[in-house]
Design a protein around this motif. Structure first.
Motif, PDB file in Angstrom:
ATOM      1  N   ALA B  89       0.843  -1.199   0.000  1.00  0.00           N
ATOM      2  CA  ALA B  89       0.000   0.000   0.000  1.00  0.00           C
ATOM      3  C   ALA B  89       0.881   1.253   0.000  1.00  0.00           C
ATOM      4  CB  ALA B  89      -0.920  -0.002   1.213  1.00  0.00           C
ATOM      5  N   LEU B  91       4.063   1.414  -0.880  1.00  0.00           N
ATOM      6  CA  LEU B  91       4.832   1.449  -2.141  1.00  0.00           C
ATOM      7  C   LEU B  91       3.967   1.989  -3.272  1.00  0.00           C
ATOM      8  CD1 LEU B  91       7.312   0.652  -3.921  1.00  0.00           C
ATOM      9  CD2 LEU B  91       6.149  -1.510  -4.317  1.00  0.00           C
ATOM     10  N   ASN B  92       2.746   1.478  -3.363  1.00  0.00           N
ATOM     11  CA  ASN B  92       1.835   1.889  -4.429  1.00  0.00           C
ATOM     12  C   ASN B  92       1.591   3.397  -4.373  1.00  0.00           C
ATOM     13  OD1 ASN B  92       0.065   1.008  -6.595  1.00  0.00           O
ATOM     14  ND2 ASN B  92      -1.590   1.691  -5.253  1.00  0.00           N
ATOM     15  N   ASP B  93       1.318   3.902  -3.180  1.00  0.00           N
ATOM     16  CA  ASP B  93       1.093   5.343  -3.019  1.00  0.00           C
ATOM     17  C   ASP B  93       2.315   6.142  -3.423  1.00  0.00           C
ATOM     18  OD1 ASP B  93      -1.430   4.949  -2.044  1.00  0.00           O
ATOM     19  OD2 ASP B  93      -1.177   6.363  -0.388  1.00  0.00           O
TER      20      ASP B  93
END
Lengths: 282, 143
Positions: B89, B91-93
């Motif tokens: 989460a 990393l994605n952001d």
């Protein structure tokens, strides 16, 4: 009696009674306007302790270096105390070996203005301490300019954001000063130094620079206390706090964790909730 | 430069040993067709996937990355995918914040019985990456 005087008096007492072997704090500011870190081992040395807006470093960093010396007293503002909390959670320090002299912080003044990190400070008062020197200070109003700049940046298109960050990180000379000053970056072998296998290129390269800064920010997720030490240490003036603010915001909003504010709450990325949001996973 | 029509993306897929890899296996033995774009790397658990793996795949020239593990609650190691989920989460952001196109990196839960779903997933991911075009942002170019 002002705070500095009170601090000196307590440090003297602690050293005279041999309750601690050392008091870590700040000395009077030098010509550059920055206070050097002071390691006082005798009551006489403690006479130079100062508490002012010229104290820049995060003192938790030095605790790691003297942790085998015995009981140490440390002057802790909001961010020092939060760093200490993170280090305690990660078993890097022993609570019984610390005497925390908490002190409210009015922010670091750098080149005549409040440091970027301090301008959006949310925790000026220590979250953990053995005794509080002086009165707690009220949290300052966050600088609207920084918040606005963050908001504007996030509204850019992905390509524009990439361009802006590329231009910024292309200047990075990978001196790793940001890593060295960070109290919560303490791995004996950092991934950038690993050589068997070598994980990251050694030369100046935009891709490697980007990956270094992304991974560094990820390693700090749920641990960064936003003290701004990395930003102050950067010789080429990269706005590192932009990454840290973003990651801290993600962690706060998604997992409700604020690094180093609660000793009993596990760091955000070591724990989980079965119902954590997962809208990004297919 | 490869033209957009004939662009065949290379996608690195990190598949967990216990669910997604078995799901891919099921797609195979069921003779399901999906684009030959993925290069599978078998990992013991989605919790083994360090964000650095994903970034390094992109650095080394992958056009897309697929990370897949067991559905929440089904982890062979009980909590591996829960811990991984928080990590992904963040990393994605952060990747979106840095301007990496959404869709370059895909996270998915695929169980051992979802062979059909796996084939569909790979088809979708390949289409998505095809639309984005070759990875130029994080790819490491020699000077």
């Amino acid at each position: 009696m002002d705070r500095s005087e009170k601090l000196r008096q307590r440090a003297r007492e602690l050293l005279e009674k041999k309750e601690v072997v050392m008091v870590i704090g700040f000395g009077p500011p030098s010509d550059s306007g920055i206070s050097p870190v002071l390691f006082a081992t005798t009551p006489e040395e403690a006479e130079n302790l100062t508490a002012s807006t010229s104290c820049a470093q995060n003192l938790a960093n030095y605790l790691l270096k003297v942790r085998d010396r015995g009981r140490v007293a440390v002057v802790a503002r909001g961010c020092d105390a939060r760093s200490i909390t993170v280090l305690l959670q990660e078993n890097q320090l022993k609570r019984e070996n610390l005497h925390i002299l908490g002190i409210g912080c009015e922010g670091v003044i750098e080149n005549g203005r409040k440091s970027t990190a301090c301008a959006v400070c949310r925790h000026p008062n220590p979250t953990i301490y053995d005794e509080l020197i002086g009165e707690p200070v009220p949290a300052p109003e966050p600088d609207p300019e920084i918040l606005k700049a963050d908001q504007e940046f996030e509204q850019l298109s992905p390509d524009e954001r990439w361009e802006r960050l590329s231009a910024e990180l292309d200047r990075c000379i990978r001196c790793y000063a940001c890593r060295q000053v960070c109290p919560n970056c303490y791995c004996p072998v950092c991934f950038v130094d690993a050589s068997m296998p070598q994980l990251l290129g050694r030369t100046h390269n935009l891709s490697d620079n980007m990956v270094y800064h992304i991974i560094r920010a990820l390693h700090m997720a749920g641990r960064c206390v936003e003290c701004g030490a990395c930003h102050r240490a950067c010789p080429v003036g990269i706005d590192l706090m932009r990454f840290n603010r973003r990651v801290a915001k993600t962690v706060r909003e998604r997992f409700g964790c604020d690094a180093g504010t609660d000793l009993n709450q596990a760091p955000a990325l070591t724990g989980f909730k079965p119902d954590d949001p997962q809208e990004f996973i297919q | 430069m490869p033209d957009a029509e004939n662009f065949e993306p290379k996608i690195v897929a990190f598949l967990c040993n216990w669910c997604s890899y078995a799901g891919a296996d099921l797609a195979g033995i069921s003779r399901l067709h999906y684009p030959p774009s993925i290069r599978v790397i078998r990992v013991p658990c989605s919790g083994r996937v360090d964000p650095f793996f994903i970034l390094q795949a992109l650095q080394q020239g992958a056009d897309g990355v697929l990370v897949s593990g067991c559905h929440p609650g089904d982890c062979h190691y009980l909590t591996g995918n829960f811990v991984a989920r928080r990590r992904f989460a963040v990393l994605n952001d952060l990747l979106q914040f840095c301007g990496i196109e959404p869709g370059r990196v895909t996270f998915a839960w695929v169980s051992a019985s979802e062979g059909e779903r796996f084939a569909k997933l790979v088809t979708e991911v390949t289409e998505k990456v095809k639309k984005l075009g070759p990875n130029r942002k994080l790819k490491k170019e020699l000077p």
